[in-house]
Design a protein around this motif. Sequence first.
Motif, PDB file in Angstrom:
ATOM      1  N   SER A   3       0.845  -1.195   0.000  1.00  0.00           N
ATOM      2  CA  SER A   3       0.000   0.000   0.000  1.00  0.00           C
ATOM      3  C   SER A   3       0.875   1.237   0.000  1.00  0.00           C
ATOM      4  N   PHE A   4       0.528   2.182  -0.841  1.00  0.00           N
ATOM      5  CA  PHE A   4       1.154   3.509  -0.818  1.00  0.00           C
ATOM      6  C   PHE A   4       0.085   4.483  -0.340  1.00  0.00           C
ATOM      7  N   ASP A   5       0.202   4.973   0.884  1.00  0.00           N
ATOM      8  CA  ASP A   5      -0.805   5.880   1.452  1.00  0.00           C
ATOM      9  C   ASP A   5      -2.227   5.328   1.297  1.00  0.00           C
ATOM     10  N   GLY A   6      -2.387   4.055   1.625  1.00  0.00           N
ATOM     11  CA  GLY A   6      -3.724   3.454   1.590  1.00  0.00           C
ATOM     12  C   GLY A   6      -4.129   2.910   0.234  1.00  0.00           C
ATOM     13  N   PHE A   7      -3.387   3.267  -0.826  1.00  0.00           N
ATOM     14  CA  PHE A   7      -3.695   2.750  -2.171  1.00  0.00           C
ATOM     15  C   PHE A   7      -2.925   1.453  -2.410  1.00  0.00           C
ATOM     16  N   LYS A   8      -3.660   0.375  -2.697  1.00  0.00           N
ATOM     17  CA  LYS A   8      -3.001  -0.924  -2.885  1.00  0.00           C
ATOM     18  C   LYS A   8      -2.494  -1.079  -4.320  1.00  0.00           C
ATOM     19  N   ALA A   9      -1.207  -0.819  -4.516  1.00  0.00           N
ATOM     20  CA  ALA A   9      -0.616  -0.953  -5.854  1.00  0.00           C
ATOM     21  C   ALA A   9      -0.493  -2.428  -6.230  1.00  0.00           C
ATOM     22  N   ILE A  10      -0.283  -3.290  -5.215  1.00  0.00           N
ATOM     23  CA  ILE A  10      -0.321  -4.745  -5.379  1.00  0.00           C
ATOM     24  C   ILE A  10      -1.275  -5.256  -4.308  1.00  0.00           C
ATOM     25  N   GLY A  54      -0.366  -5.722 -19.112  1.00  0.00           N
ATOM     26  CA  GLY A  54      -1.430  -5.023 -18.394  1.00  0.00           C
ATOM     27  C   GLY A  54      -1.328  -3.537 -18.613  1.00  0.00           C
ATOM     28  N   PRO A  55      -2.427  -2.814 -18.397  1.00  0.00           N
ATOM     29  CA  PRO A  55      -2.432  -1.368 -18.645  1.00  0.00           C
ATOM     30  C   PRO A  55      -1.454  -0.615 -17.746  1.00  0.00           C
ATOM     31  N   ASN A  56      -1.121   0.602 -18.130  1.00  0.00           N
ATOM     32  CA  ASN A  56      -0.263   1.453 -17.298  1.00  0.00           C
ATOM     33  C   ASN A  56      -0.886   1.602 -15.922  1.00  0.00           C
ATOM     34  N   GLY A  57      -0.040   1.515 -14.892  1.00  0.00           N
ATOM     35  CA  GLY A  57      -0.529   1.670 -13.531  1.00  0.00           C
ATOM     36  C   GLY A  57      -1.065   0.379 -12.924  1.00  0.00           C
ATOM     37  N   ALA A  58      -0.988  -0.736 -13.673  1.00  0.00           N
ATOM     38  CA  ALA A  58      -1.525  -2.019 -13.187  1.00  0.00           C
ATOM     39  C   ALA A  58      -0.729  -2.560 -11.997  1.00  0.00           C
ATOM     40  N   GLY A  59       0.545  -2.111 -11.871  1.00  0.00           N
ATOM     41  CA  GLY A  59       1.377  -2.591 -10.758  1.00  0.00           C
ATOM     42  C   GLY A  59       2.517  -3.495 -11.203  1.00  0.00           C
ATOM     43  N   LYS A  60       2.767  -3.580 -12.498  1.00  0.00           N
ATOM     44  CA  LYS A  60       3.790  -4.496 -13.029  1.00  0.00           C
ATOM     45  C   LYS A  60       5.188  -4.164 -12.504  1.00  0.00           C
ATOM     46  N   THR A  61       5.574  -2.886 -12.641  1.00  0.00           N
ATOM     47  CA  THR A  61       6.910  -2.483 -12.178  1.00  0.00           C
ATOM     48  C   THR A  61       7.012  -2.622 -10.654  1.00  0.00           C
ATOM     49  N   THR A  62       5.946  -2.269  -9.964  1.00  0.00           N
ATOM     50  CA  THR A  62       5.937  -2.396  -8.499  1.00  0.00           C
ATOM     51  C   THR A  62       6.145  -3.855  -8.075  1.00  0.00           C
ATOM     52  N   LEU A  63       5.557  -4.780  -8.816  1.00  0.00           N
ATOM     53  CA  LEU A  63       5.745  -6.199  -8.502  1.00  0.00           C
ATOM     54  C   LEU A  63       7.227  -6.582  -8.588  1.00  0.00           C
TER      55      LEU A  63
HETATM   56  P1  ADP Z   1       2.912  -0.353 -14.227  1.00  0.00           P
HETATM   57  O1  ADP Z   1       4.364  -0.701 -14.226  1.00  0.00           O
HETATM   58  O2  ADP Z   1       2.002  -1.532 -14.392  1.00  0.00           O
HETATM   59  O3  ADP Z   1       2.587   0.716 -15.244  1.00  0.00           O
HETATM   60  P2  ADP Z   1       3.442   0.685 -11.574  1.00  0.00           P
HETATM   61  O4  ADP Z   1       3.826  -0.511 -10.814  1.00  0.00           O
HETATM   62  O5  ADP Z   1       4.512   1.595 -12.030  1.00  0.00           O
HETATM   63  O6  ADP Z   1       2.507   0.265 -12.812  1.00  0.00           O
HETATM   64  O7  ADP Z   1       2.434   1.559 -10.709  1.00  0.00           O
HETATM   65  C1  ADP Z   1       1.284   1.013 -10.086  1.00  0.00           C
HETATM   66  C2  ADP Z   1       0.591   2.078  -9.260  1.00  0.00           C
HETATM   67  O8  ADP Z   1       1.313   2.308  -8.071  1.00  0.00           O
HETATM   68  C3  ADP Z   1       0.487   3.419  -9.974  1.00  0.00           C
HETATM   69  O9  ADP Z   1      -0.776   3.984  -9.643  1.00  0.00           O
HETATM   70  C4  ADP Z   1       1.615   4.205  -9.368  1.00  0.00           C
HETATM   71  O10 ADP Z   1       1.339   5.574  -9.400  1.00  0.00           O
HETATM   72  C5  ADP Z   1       1.683   3.670  -7.950  1.00  0.00           C
HETATM   73  N1  ADP Z   1       3.024   3.723  -7.357  1.00  0.00           N
HETATM   74  C6  ADP Z   1       4.113   3.009  -7.771  1.00  0.00           C
HETATM   75  N2  ADP Z   1       5.182   3.250  -6.987  1.00  0.00           N
HETATM   76  C7  ADP Z   1       4.767   4.146  -6.045  1.00  0.00           C
HETATM   77  C8  ADP Z   1       5.392   4.796  -4.928  1.00  0.00           C
HETATM   78  N3  ADP Z   1       6.671   4.564  -4.618  1.00  0.00           N
HETATM   79  N4  ADP Z   1       4.633   5.644  -4.192  1.00  0.00           N
HETATM   80  C9  ADP Z   1       3.342   5.872  -4.486  1.00  0.00           C
HETATM   81  N5  ADP Z   1       2.693   5.291  -5.512  1.00  0.00           N
HETATM   82  C10 ADP Z   1       3.376   4.450  -6.287  1.00  0.00           C
END
Ligand code: ADP
Length: 247
Positions: free
Chosen positions: A16-23, A40-49
């Motif tokens: 969670s980033f400030d309550g938003f579940k990126a994964i 997956g679409p932009n913002g799906a969480g791929k890079t975060t994973l």
């Molecule tokens: P993708 O690679 O699928 O396009 P990301 O993993 O980059 O997606 O991002 C997923 C979501 O998490 C996005 O809404 C992004 O803004 C948010 N996010 C990613 N990293 C952070 C972070 N360090 N702090 C806050 N929000 C983040």
Amino acid sequence: MSSAELVLSVEDLTVSFDGFKAIDSLNLYVDKGELRVIIGPNGAGKTTLLDLICGKTRASAGKIRFKNLEMTRLPEHEIVRAGIGRKFQTPSIYENLPVFQNLEVSFPRGRGVFGALAFKCDAEVRDRVHAVADEIGLADQLQTEAGLLSHGQKQWLEIGMLLMQDPELLMLDEPIAGMSVREREVTAELLERICKNRSMIVIEHDMEFVKRIAHKVTVMHQGKILAEGPMDKVQADPRVIDVYLGH
Ligand code: ADP
Ligand code: MG
């Protein structure tokens, strides 16, 4: 009954980033020798994973296991040492150094000692540099300053720098972005070659490329897995067409 050997298992992973579940409670299992593509679409969480798997970002909950070792709380360098390599979207090569030195400095340190052993170690590093340069198609460019390479060659060099560590799991984030058609073709062949000895996770948008390289495709949406399976099955899934392929 023995199934394929698992290399990576991710269970109930949440960040969670400030309550938003990126994964969001994500499960992912990758086999030995498998080349998995994540779309997956932009913002799906791929890079975060990938950030979570390589230890750049800490999980809020869940488990990441690599070869049955618990990775979830390990620092990044220990995750690298365990055998996970990760390439970021922006290349990080040493532009002022020749290809040879770029590969040489990427050899895992802490193995050399003194005297004769250090000499033996130099030979080992040199052999490894040549083997990797062959594998990435840069054997004739070893003395070329990295900054003078084409965009595609720079990407291959960076993959080579990761291969110097001989990772068992290699993760690449959008490796063909900005490449020519020919460079994409060469990259597909390269990835097929290097996954013979290791597992790979590749994030990619180009569907022709995905079709060409993927053993299995995972579709992410809003931090969760929307669909998973062979490319033709995933491509025909109405939910996938709706959130991603339809655009
Ligand atoms: P993708 O690679 O699928 O396009 P990301 O993993 O980059 O997606 O991002 C997923 C979501 O998490 C996005 O809404 C992004 O803004 C948010 N996010 C990613 N990293 C952070 C972070 N360090 N702090 C806050 N929000 C983040
Ligand atoms: Mg991304």
